[in-house]
Design a protein around this motif. Structure first.
Motif, mmCIF file in Angstrom:
data_model
loop_
_atom_site.group_PDB
_atom_site.id
_atom_site.type_symbol
_atom_site.label_atom_id
_atom_site.label_comp_id
_atom_site.label_asym_id
_atom_site.label_seq_id
_atom_site.Cartn_x
_atom_site.Cartn_y
_atom_site.Cartn_z
ATOM 1 N N ASP A 1 0.823 -1.208 0.000
ATOM 2 C CA ASP A 1 0.000 0.000 0.000
ATOM 3 C C ASP A 1 0.860 1.263 0.000
ATOM 4 N N GLY A 2 0.208 2.398 -0.152
ATOM 5 C CA GLY A 2 0.886 3.692 -0.159
ATOM 6 C C GLY A 2 0.603 4.488 1.097
ATOM 7 N N LEU A 3 0.536 3.816 2.230
ATOM 8 C CA LEU A 3 0.127 4.486 3.466
ATOM 9 C C LEU A 3 1.290 4.867 4.385
ATOM 10 N N CYS A 4 2.510 4.918 3.863
ATOM 11 C CA CYS A 4 3.657 5.232 4.722
ATOM 12 C C CYS A 4 3.521 6.609 5.369
ATOM 13 N N GLY A 5 2.953 7.583 4.663
ATOM 14 C CA GLY A 5 2.747 8.904 5.252
ATOM 15 C C GLY A 5 1.747 8.863 6.388
ATOM 16 N N GLU B 1 12.870 8.908 0.127
ATOM 17 C CA GLU B 1 13.438 8.457 -1.143
ATOM 18 C C GLU B 1 13.622 9.665 -2.056
ATOM 19 N N LYS B 2 14.468 9.515 -3.055
ATOM 20 C CA LYS B 2 14.792 10.625 -3.950
ATOM 21 C C LYS B 2 13.557 11.237 -4.601
ATOM 22 N N ASN B 3 12.615 10.406 -4.995
ATOM 23 C CA ASN B 3 11.415 10.919 -5.645
ATOM 24 C C ASN B 3 10.295 11.213 -4.653
ATOM 25 N N GLY B 4 10.560 11.137 -3.355
ATOM 26 C CA GLY B 4 9.593 11.526 -2.333
ATOM 27 C C GLY B 4 8.428 10.570 -2.174
ATOM 28 N N ASP B 5 8.585 9.309 -2.598
ATOM 29 C CA ASP B 5 7.434 8.416 -2.527
ATOM 30 C C ASP B 5 7.452 7.485 -1.315
ATOM 31 N N HIS B 6 8.256 7.804 -0.318
ATOM 32 C CA HIS B 6 8.210 7.067 0.941
ATOM 33 C C HIS B 6 8.459 8.037 2.091
ATOM 34 N N TRP B 7 7.589 7.990 3.095
ATOM 35 C CA TRP B 7 7.676 8.910 4.236
ATOM 36 C C TRP B 7 8.100 8.151 5.492
ATOM 37 N N VAL B 8 8.892 8.811 6.323
ATOM 38 C CA VAL B 8 9.284 8.291 7.633
ATOM 39 C C VAL B 8 9.099 9.404 8.661
ATOM 40 N N LEU B 9 9.074 9.024 9.924
ATOM 41 C CA LEU B 9 8.961 9.992 11.018
ATOM 42 C C LEU B 9 10.294 10.045 11.753
ATOM 43 N N VAL B 10 10.931 11.199 11.745
ATOM 44 C CA VAL B 10 12.184 11.402 12.469
ATOM 45 C C VAL B 10 11.832 12.020 13.816
ATOM 46 N N TYR B 11 12.244 11.350 14.894
ATOM 47 C CA TYR B 11 11.853 11.793 16.227
ATOM 48 C C TYR B 11 13.021 12.226 17.110
ATOM 49 N N LYS B 12 14.256 11.997 16.677
ATOM 50 C CA LYS B 12 15.391 12.332 17.531
ATOM 51 C C LYS B 12 16.641 12.531 16.679
ATOM 52 N N VAL B 13 17.471 13.483 17.105
ATOM 53 C CA VAL B 13 18.782 13.699 16.516
ATOM 54 C C VAL B 13 19.759 13.761 17.679
ATOM 55 N N ALA B 14 20.774 12.895 17.653
ATOM 56 C CA ALA B 14 21.746 12.880 18.756
ATOM 57 C C ALA B 14 23.079 12.339 18.278
ATOM 58 N N ASP B 15 24.133 13.009 18.667
ATOM 59 C CA ASP B 15 25.505 12.546 18.385
ATOM 60 C C ASP B 15 25.710 12.177 16.911
ATOM 61 N N GLY B 16 25.201 13.017 16.019
ATOM 62 C CA GLY B 16 25.400 12.777 14.591
ATOM 63 C C GLY B 16 24.531 11.695 13.999
ATOM 64 N N GLU B 17 23.557 11.193 14.756
ATOM 65 C CA GLU B 17 22.655 10.161 14.247
ATOM 66 C C GLU B 17 21.224 10.678 14.195
ATOM 67 N N GLN C 1 -12.641 13.405 3.173
ATOM 68 C CA GLN C 1 -12.958 12.804 1.879
ATOM 69 C C GLN C 1 -11.696 12.447 1.092
ATOM 70 N N LEU C 2 -10.723 11.901 1.805
ATOM 71 C CA LEU C 2 -9.462 11.484 1.195
ATOM 72 C C LEU C 2 -9.321 9.966 1.142
ATOM 73 N N LEU C 3 -10.341 9.259 1.561
ATOM 74 C CA LEU C 3 -10.284 7.803 1.576
ATOM 75 C C LEU C 3 -10.676 7.298 0.191
ATOM 76 N N SER C 4 -9.661 6.983 -0.615
ATOM 77 C CA SER C 4 -9.912 6.530 -1.984
ATOM 78 C C SER C 4 -8.903 5.451 -2.350
ATOM 79 N N ALA C 5 -9.245 4.689 -3.363
ATOM 80 C CA ALA C 5 -8.323 3.661 -3.846
ATOM 81 C C ALA C 5 -7.019 4.301 -4.318
ATOM 82 N N LEU C 6 -7.105 5.465 -4.949
ATOM 83 C CA LEU C 6 -5.911 6.158 -5.422
ATOM 84 C C LEU C 6 -4.960 6.472 -4.267
ATOM 85 N N HIS C 7 -5.500 6.985 -3.169
ATOM 86 C CA HIS C 7 -4.648 7.300 -2.018
ATOM 87 C C HIS C 7 -4.133 6.039 -1.328
ATOM 88 N N MET C 8 -4.946 5.003 -1.316
ATOM 89 C CA MET C 8 -4.486 3.747 -0.704
ATOM 90 C C MET C 8 -3.308 3.178 -1.492
#
Length: 183
Positions: free
Chosen positions: A15-19, A118-134, A51-58
């Protein structure tokens, strides 16, 4: 007919629900919801009400403006005290498009970041912490086996592997933070 049975499909794989999962991972780490099931329910109710629940968004997922609308709906309905600020506004405020500097500014302001991973922006992640260069993140596409491993990456490793773009994505920040004034 296939002669070898394929392993079972995993949620989040086809699915496309990573966001949406990035938003769910943000909300499930707040005390407003009592369970993961409740968190999913309220996020998907917001998607339906908008009204964003659609097959296209899924299948194709959600771009950051729609993720922002979903986030704001849930946050406002539950008086959570957070707002979603477009990352390009944070870039303008701090004077750089360096994804790491932008992320550090958001985390220092009490927030978390929904990144295009990803380079083309088609995968989302949640960044929750930045510490010691990580950089520490929640990624809905990590398999169950990989979940036991570290979810942190060095800046150099991320820069090599992914074409990260600080001008798209969302900063999820407290309403009383400095960055919240950008909306």
């Amino acid at each position: 007919m296939k002669t070898k049975r394929l392993p079972p499909a995993q949620q989040g794989g086809p699915d496309g629900l990573c966001g949406v999962y990035s938003l769910i991972n943000f909300f499930r780490n707040r005390s407003e919801f009592s369970s993961d099931r409740e968190t999913f329910r309220y996020v998907f109710e917001a998607i339906e009400q908008l009204q964003l629940l659609s097959a296209l968004h899924m299948w194709d997922g959600f771009e950051w403006p729609k993720l922002r609308a979903i986030f704001d709906k849930v946050s406002n309905d539950w008086c959570m005290g957070y707002v979603a600020v477009p990352l390009f506004a944070v870039c303008q405020e701090i004077g750089t498009e360096d994804i790491f500097s932008v992320t550090e500014a958001v985390v220092a302001d009490g927030g978390e970041v929904v990144w295009p991973f990803e380079k083309n922006g088609d995968h989302w992640v949640l960044v929750y912490k930045v510490a010691d260069g990580e950089i520490f993140m929640d990624d809905s596409e990590i398999s169950e086996v990989e979940r036991t491993k570290s979810h942190s990456f060095t800046k150099a490793a991320l820069s090599r592997k992914h074409g990260l773009n600080a001008t798209i994505g969302l900063a999820l920040v407290p309403t009383d933070s400095k960055l919240a004034k950008l909306i």
